[in-house]
Design a protein around this motif. Sequence first.
Motif, PDB file in Angstrom:
ATOM      1  N   MET A   1      -2.678 -27.381  15.801  1.00 53.33           N
ATOM      2  CA  MET A   1      -3.054 -25.995  15.725  1.00 53.33           C
ATOM      3  C   MET A   1      -2.711 -25.456  14.340  1.00 53.33           C
ATOM      4  N   THR A   2      -3.671 -24.968  13.636  1.00 53.16           N
ATOM      5  CA  THR A   2      -3.489 -24.426  12.305  1.00 53.16           C
ATOM      6  C   THR A   2      -3.109 -22.951  12.397  1.00 53.16           C
ATOM      7  N   PRO A   3      -1.999 -22.558  11.725  1.00 49.24           N
ATOM      8  CA  PRO A   3      -1.619 -21.147  11.784  1.00 49.24           C
ATOM      9  C   PRO A   3      -2.640 -20.276  11.055  1.00 49.24           C
ATOM     10  N   GLU A   6      -2.455 -14.173   9.950  1.00 48.45           N
ATOM     11  CA  GLU A   6      -1.515 -13.253  10.597  1.00 48.45           C
ATOM     12  C   GLU A   6      -0.171 -13.940  10.852  1.00 48.45           C
ATOM     13  N   THR A   7      -0.209 -15.159  11.316  1.00 50.50           N
ATOM     14  CA  THR A   7       1.017 -15.912  11.581  1.00 50.50           C
ATOM     15  C   THR A   7       1.758 -16.219  10.291  1.00 50.50           C
ATOM     16  N   ILE A   8       1.033 -16.640   9.277  1.00 54.82           N
ATOM     17  CA  ILE A   8       1.651 -16.948   7.982  1.00 54.82           C
ATOM     18  C   ILE A   8       2.279 -15.693   7.385  1.00 54.82           C
TER      19      ILE A   8
END
Length: 86
Positions: A1-3, A6-8
Amino acid sequence: MTPNFETILGLMAAVLTTVANVPQVWKAWQTGETKDLSLAMTLILASGLGLWVAYGMMRADLVIVVANATAMLLAMTLAALKLRHG
């Protein structure tokens, strides 16, 4: 799953706000000098961070919980150093 972006962004914010107190804690720990620290500000900050931890737990957001719990421990360490050294 690639972040996603928003997550980064959240992780970057969490890292920066968490490590922001590290230099202050390190200096106070090494020198015992805390006269310029405000105990009230430190305790208010720790309380706010504790509320963020509770919020993160309710949302099941590990980033919020870990970052704010770590920052809260740092703030509590500063408060303890202030109480010890004045």
